[in-house]
Design a protein around this motif. Structure first.
Motif, PDB file in Angstrom:
ATOM      1  N   ARG A   1      33.728  34.576  54.781  1.00 26.85           N
ATOM      2  CA  ARG A   1      35.049  35.202  54.891  1.00 26.85           C
ATOM      3  C   ARG A   1      35.499  35.218  56.355  1.00 26.85           C
ATOM      4  O   ARG A   1      34.691  35.541  57.226  1.00 26.85           O
TER       5      ARG A   1
ATOM      6  N   ASP B   1      35.663  31.949  50.820  1.00 31.45           N
ATOM      7  CA  ASP B   1      36.005  33.327  50.446  1.00 31.45           C
ATOM      8  C   ASP B   1      37.341  33.612  51.142  1.00 31.45           C
ATOM      9  O   ASP B   1      38.000  32.675  51.623  1.00 31.45           O
TER      10      ASP B   1
ATOM     11  N   GLY C   1      47.759  34.471  43.426  1.00 27.82           N
ATOM     12  CA  GLY C   1      47.095  33.518  44.305  1.00 27.82           C
ATOM     13  C   GLY C   1      46.264  32.560  43.476  1.00 27.82           C
ATOM     14  O   GLY C   1      46.623  32.226  42.339  1.00 27.82           O
ATOM     15  N   GLN C   2      45.139  32.136  44.039  1.00 33.14           N
ATOM     16  CA  GLN C   2      44.329  31.133  43.352  1.00 33.14           C
ATOM     17  C   GLN C   2      43.853  31.631  41.985  1.00 33.14           C
ATOM     18  O   GLN C   2      43.990  30.948  40.978  1.00 33.14           O
ATOM     19  N   VAL C   3      43.322  32.853  41.945  1.00 34.93           N
ATOM     20  CA  VAL C   3      42.784  33.386  40.688  1.00 34.93           C
ATOM     21  C   VAL C   3      43.921  33.738  39.726  1.00 34.93           C
ATOM     22  O   VAL C   3      43.920  33.341  38.552  1.00 34.93           O
ATOM     23  N   GLY C   4      44.918  34.490  40.228  1.00 34.99           N
ATOM     24  CA  GLY C   4      46.008  34.968  39.375  1.00 34.99           C
ATOM     25  C   GLY C   4      46.833  33.841  38.774  1.00 34.99           C
ATOM     26  O   GLY C   4      47.199  33.893  37.592  1.00 34.99           O
TER      27      GLY C   4
ATOM     28  N   SER D   1      51.924  40.131  47.202  1.00 39.64           N
ATOM     29  CA  SER D   1      51.943  41.235  48.172  1.00 39.64           C
ATOM     30  C   SER D   1      53.363  41.679  48.500  1.00 39.64           C
ATOM     31  O   SER D   1      53.565  42.775  49.012  1.00 39.64           O
TER      32      SER D   1
ATOM     33  N   ASN E   1      54.692  47.080  42.409  1.00 36.21           N
ATOM     34  CA  ASN E   1      53.314  46.773  42.036  1.00 36.21           C
ATOM     35  C   ASN E   1      52.674  47.906  41.239  1.00 36.21           C
ATOM     36  O   ASN E   1      51.882  47.679  40.326  1.00 36.21           O
TER      37      ASN E   1
ATOM     38  N   ALA F   1      44.199  40.753  40.065  1.00 35.30           N
ATOM     39  CA  ALA F   1      43.622  39.549  40.679  1.00 35.30           C
ATOM     40  C   ALA F   1      44.097  39.431  42.124  1.00 35.30           C
ATOM     41  O   ALA F   1      44.383  38.338  42.605  1.00 35.30           O
TER      42      ALA F   1
ATOM     43  N   ALA G   1      39.910  40.290  40.540  1.00 33.64           N
ATOM     44  CA  ALA G   1      39.583  40.504  41.957  1.00 33.64           C
ATOM     45  C   ALA G   1      38.300  41.320  42.078  1.00 33.64           C
ATOM     46  O   ALA G   1      38.006  42.160  41.221  1.00 33.64           O
ATOM     47  N   ASN G   2      37.560  41.082  43.135  1.00 31.64           N
ATOM     48  CA  ASN G   2      36.347  41.869  43.363  1.00 31.64           C
ATOM     49  C   ASN G   2      36.703  43.322  43.656  1.00 31.64           C
ATOM     50  O   ASN G   2      37.594  43.586  44.472  1.00 31.64           O
TER      51      ASN G   2
ATOM     52  N   ASN H   1      35.147  37.129  37.375  1.00 31.39           N
ATOM     53  CA  ASN H   1      35.504  36.053  38.310  1.00 31.39           C
ATOM     54  C   ASN H   1      34.312  35.160  38.658  1.00 31.39           C
ATOM     55  O   ASN H   1      34.359  34.395  39.620  1.00 31.39           O
TER      56      ASN H   1
HETATM   57  P1  NAD Z   1      44.586  34.541  47.206  1.00 34.36           P
HETATM   58  O1  NAD Z   1      44.709  34.921  48.640  1.00 34.36           O
HETATM   59  O2  NAD Z   1      44.786  33.138  46.788  1.00 34.36           O
HETATM   60  O3  NAD Z   1      45.608  35.430  46.323  1.00 34.36           O
HETATM   61  C1  NAD Z   1      45.730  36.814  46.432  1.00 34.36           C
HETATM   62  C2  NAD Z   1      47.077  37.202  45.851  1.00 34.36           C
HETATM   63  O4  NAD Z   1      47.170  38.627  45.839  1.00 34.36           O
HETATM   64  C3  NAD Z   1      48.284  36.709  46.644  1.00 34.36           C
HETATM   65  O5  NAD Z   1      49.287  36.329  45.735  1.00 34.36           O
HETATM   66  C4  NAD Z   1      48.722  37.932  47.440  1.00 34.36           C
HETATM   67  O6  NAD Z   1      50.080  37.901  47.791  1.00 34.36           O
HETATM   68  C5  NAD Z   1      48.429  39.000  46.418  1.00 34.36           C
HETATM   69  N1  NAD Z   1      48.304  40.344  46.960  1.00 34.36           N
HETATM   70  C6  NAD Z   1      47.716  40.763  48.099  1.00 34.36           C
HETATM   71  N2  NAD Z   1      47.838  42.086  48.228  1.00 34.36           N
HETATM   72  C7  NAD Z   1      48.523  42.524  47.147  1.00 34.36           C
HETATM   73  C8  NAD Z   1      48.952  43.786  46.687  1.00 34.36           C
HETATM   74  N3  NAD Z   1      48.721  44.892  47.392  1.00 34.36           N
HETATM   75  N4  NAD Z   1      49.612  43.842  45.515  1.00 34.36           N
HETATM   76  C9  NAD Z   1      49.860  42.737  44.790  1.00 34.36           C
HETATM   77  N5  NAD Z   1      49.480  41.511  45.170  1.00 34.36           N
HETATM   78  C10 NAD Z   1      48.815  41.407  46.327  1.00 34.36           C
HETATM   79  O7  NAD Z   1      43.156  35.091  46.768  1.00 34.36           O
HETATM   80  P2  NAD Z   1      42.286  34.629  45.511  1.00 34.36           P
HETATM   81  O8  NAD Z   1      41.377  33.538  45.932  1.00 34.36           O
HETATM   82  O9  NAD Z   1      43.163  34.456  44.319  1.00 34.36           O
HETATM   83  O10 NAD Z   1      41.364  35.924  45.336  1.00 34.36           O
HETATM   84  C11 NAD Z   1      41.836  37.108  44.692  1.00 34.36           C
HETATM   85  C12 NAD Z   1      40.642  37.980  44.375  1.00 34.36           C
HETATM   86  O11 NAD Z   1      39.721  37.252  43.571  1.00 34.36           O
HETATM   87  C13 NAD Z   1      39.825  38.454  45.591  1.00 34.36           C
HETATM   88  O12 NAD Z   1      39.291  39.711  45.303  1.00 34.36           O
HETATM   89  C14 NAD Z   1      38.702  37.452  45.659  1.00 34.36           C
HETATM   90  O13 NAD Z   1      37.556  37.978  46.313  1.00 34.36           O
HETATM   91  C15 NAD Z   1      38.441  37.244  44.184  1.00 34.36           C
HETATM   92  N6  NAD Z   1      37.742  35.982  43.901  1.00 34.36           N
HETATM   93  C16 NAD Z   1      38.258  34.775  44.288  1.00 34.36           C
HETATM   94  C17 NAD Z   1      37.537  33.619  43.990  1.00 34.36           C
HETATM   95  C18 NAD Z   1      38.058  32.280  44.389  1.00 34.36           C
HETATM   96  O14 NAD Z   1      37.280  31.294  44.244  1.00 34.36           O
HETATM   97  N7  NAD Z   1      39.284  32.153  44.838  1.00 34.36           N
HETATM   98  C19 NAD Z   1      36.317  33.690  43.311  1.00 34.36           C
HETATM   99  C20 NAD Z   1      35.827  34.919  42.918  1.00 34.36           C
HETATM  100  C21 NAD Z   1      36.556  36.072  43.236  1.00 34.36           C
END
Ligand code: NAD
Length: 418
Positions: A76, A148, A222-225, A245, A281, A295, A318-319, A344
Motif C-alpha cells: 500500500r 493494494d 472503483g475496481q471492486v464496486g 467519494s 452516501n 465496496a 471493502a476490507n 473480497n
Molecule cells: P478503488 O480506489 O478502485 O475504489 C474505491 C471507490 O470508493 C472509489 O470509487 C472512491 O471514490 C470510493 N470512495 C472512497 N471513499 C468513499 C466514501 N466515503 N463514500 C463512498 N465512496 C467512497 O479501490 P478498490 O480497489 O475498489 O478497493 C475498495 C475496497 O476493496 C478496499 O477496502 C480494498 O482494500 C478492498 N479490496 C480491493 C481489492 C482489489 O484487488 N482491488 C481486493 C481485495 C479487497
C-alpha cells in the motif's frame, strides 16, 4: 489521534483473533504464537526527486505467519500508513488465505507516501528502491507482494523487474497483479468483484428471499464496486444505487450501467448522472434494498448506522467496512453478512492462480480461471456457513474460527524449531 487509530487497527485484529481462538478452544501456547506477527521490517530509504532534492521515505514489510506456505499480501502507498496498520493487515491476510484454503501465509507492506503527489519517474524510483530494501524478505518461495491501495499493475511490473534484475533472469512469480504482458493473469482485475458476486448469489440462494428481482446498492464505484455492479447486473439483479467519494445516485427502477460508465469516464465520477436522483452516501447505505455492497473504505457501517440498515444481505466488498460493534447489531437484526475475509478474497485467489501459472509457465483462459475461482470461493462459503450454523456464531466469527483452526493445525504439526 493518529496514534489512537494506529493502535486500534492492530488491537481490533487481535480482538477478532481472540474471539476465534475462544470458539475453537485454542491452546495458550499456540494462541501466544499466532497473536503476534513473525517478522516486521522497517526501512528508511532515500529517493532523488525530480527537482534534484533527496527525500527519505519510510516503508514496512510484515510477515504474520508462514506455516501454510509463502507469505502473501499487498503493498500500500498511503500517507497514513504505519507499522501497526501493516501488522493488522498482514494478520488479516493469514486468515483470508486460510479461510479460502489457499496455501499461503499472510503479509503486507506499505510506504508512507502520497502517490498522487509523485511524478511517474519519482514513483518508479521509490518503488524500485523499496523493492530492493525489502528484497531480503520477498521472492516466489518466500513472500509474494500484490497491489493494494495506491499501487497498481505498473508498480507490480517495476517490482518484478527489480527482483529480476538482481537475479539476472526474469522472476515473474515474484509478484502478482502484474499486467498480462509480463505474466499477469486473465481475470485478475475483475476477481474481487467477481468473487463478491458469486457469494452474493450463493447467499441469496441460501436465504430463500422471495424478492422477484433482488435490488442492490453499492457504495464505492472503483475496481471492486464497478466489477460487482456489472456482474450482479448480468446475473439479473437490479442495481438501484451506487456512489463514489463525491456523491451517490439512486434510481429505484434500476441504473443503466453502460450509460453510467460513459458518464463516469467523461465526468470523473457518478455524480450528476441524469437518469437518477442524487442522494447522500449515508442515504445509500440505508436504502431498502435486498443487497448492500460496501465496496469503498473501512468503517462505513458502525454502531451509529447499523440499526438503520434496511438491506437483508450485506456483502462486505471493502476490507473492514463493518465495525465489530456493527457486526453484532446486524446479526441481532437478522441481516446476513458475507464478511470481507471471503467477500473480497477473489483478489487473492486469482493472485494465487497467477503465481501458479507463472511457476509452471503455462497460462489459462479466463473461463478456466473464473470456473476455478467459483469452485474455491463457493467451497469456502459453505464451509464457513456450516461452522456458523453448527456453532451458532455469525459468519465473520465462523470464517475466523475456521481460518485460525487451519493455521493452528499447521503450526502445531510443524512443531517448534529447534
Ligand atoms: P478503488 O480506489 O478502485 O475504489 C474505491 C471507490 O470508493 C472509489 O470509487 C472512491 O471514490 C470510493 N470512495 C472512497 N471513499 C468513499 C466514501 N466515503 N463514500 C463512498 N465512496 C467512497 O479501490 P478498490 O480497489 O475498489 O478497493 C475498495 C475496497 O476493496 C478496499 O477496502 C480494498 O482494500 C478492498 N479490496 C480491493 C481489492 C482489489 O484487488 N482491488 C481486493 C481485495 C479487497
Amino acid at each position: 489521534m493518529a496514534v489512537e487509530t494506529r493502535a486500534s487497527a492492530y488491537q481490533t485484529a487481535q480482538r477478532r483473533f481472540d474471539a476465534a481462538a475462544d470458539v475453537i478452544g485454542l491452546s495458550d501456547d499456540t494462541r501466544r504464537t499466532l497473536r503476534e506477527v513473525k517478522r516486521e521490517l522497517t526501512v528508511h530509504f532515500p529517493v532523488r526527486m525530480d527537482d534534484g532534492s533527496v527525500h527519505v521515505f519510510t516503508g514496512w514489510r510484515v510477515q504474520h505467519n508462514i506455516s501454510r506456505g509463502p507469505a502473501k499480501g499487498g503493498i500500500r502507498y498511503h500517507p497514513q500508513a504505519n507499522l501497526e496498520l501493516v501488522k493488522a493487515l498482514a494478520m488479516l491476510m493469514t486468515w483470508k488465505c486460510a479461510a479460502v484454503g489457499i496455501p499461503y501465509g499472510g503479509s503486507k507492506g506499505a510506504v508512507a507516501c502520497d502517490p498522487t503527489k509523485l511524478s511517474l519517474n519519482e514513483l518508479e524510483h521509490l518503488t524500485r528502491r523499496f523493492a530492493t530494501e525489502i528484497a531480503i524478505l520477498i521472492g516466489p518461495e518466500k513472500d509474494i507482494p500484490a497491489p493494494d491501495m495506491g499501487t497498481n499493475p505498473q508498480v507490480m511490473a517495476w517490482i518484478m523487474d527489480t527482483i529480476s534484475m538482481h537475479s539476472g533472469h526474469s522472476v515473474t512469480a515474484s509478484v502478482t497483479g502484474k499486467p498480462v504482458d509480463v505474466g499477469g493473469s486473465e481475470g485478475r482485475t475483475d476477481a474481487p468483484g467477481r468473487g463478491a458476486t458469486y457469494l452474493t448469489l450463493e447467499a441469496l440462494k441460501y436465504l430463500h428471499f422471495d424478492d422477484q428481482t433482488p435490488t442492490v446498492a453499492i457504495q464505492g464505484f472503483g475496481q471492486v464496486g464497478r466489477s460487482a455492479a456489472r456482474l450482479l447486473d448480468e446475473a439479473g439483479l437490479t442495481i438501484v444505487a451506487v456512489s463514489d467519494s463525491k456523491g451517490a445516485i439512486h434510481n429505484p427502477k434500476g441504473l443503466d450501467l453502460s450509460a453510467l460508465e460513459e458518464h463516469r469516464q467523461v465526468r470523473g465520477g457518478v455524480g450528476g448522472f441524469k437518469k437518477a436522483e442524487s442522494i447522500t452516501n449515508e442515504e445509500l447505505l440505508e436504502l431498502p434494498v435486498t443487497v448492500l455492497v460496501p465496496a469503498a473504505i473501512e468503517q462505513q457501517i458502525t454502531e451509529d448506522n447499523a440499526g438503520k440498515i434496511r438491506a437483508r444481505l450485506v456483502t462486505e466488498g471493502a476490507n473492514a467496512a463493518v465495525t465489530p460493534e456493527a457486526d453484532q447489531i446486524l446479526h441481532d437484526r437478522g441481516i446476513f453478512l458475507v464478511p470481507d475475509i471471503i467477500a473480497n478474497a477473489g483478489g487473492v485467489i486469482v493472485s494465487y492462480f497467477e503465481w501458479v501459472q507463472d511457476l509452471q509457465a503455462f497460462f489459462w483462459e479466463e473461463e478456466e480461471i473464473n470456473t476455478k475461482l467459483h469452485h474455491v470461493i463457493t467451497r469456502a462459503f459453505y464451509e464457513i456457513l456450516h461452522m456458523s450454523v453448527n456453532k451458532h456464531i455469525d459468519m465473520r466469527l465462523a470464517a475466523y474460527a475456521l481460518a485460525v483452526q487451519r493455521v493452528a493445525n499447521a503450526t502445531t504439526v510443524r512443531g517448534i524449531y529447534p
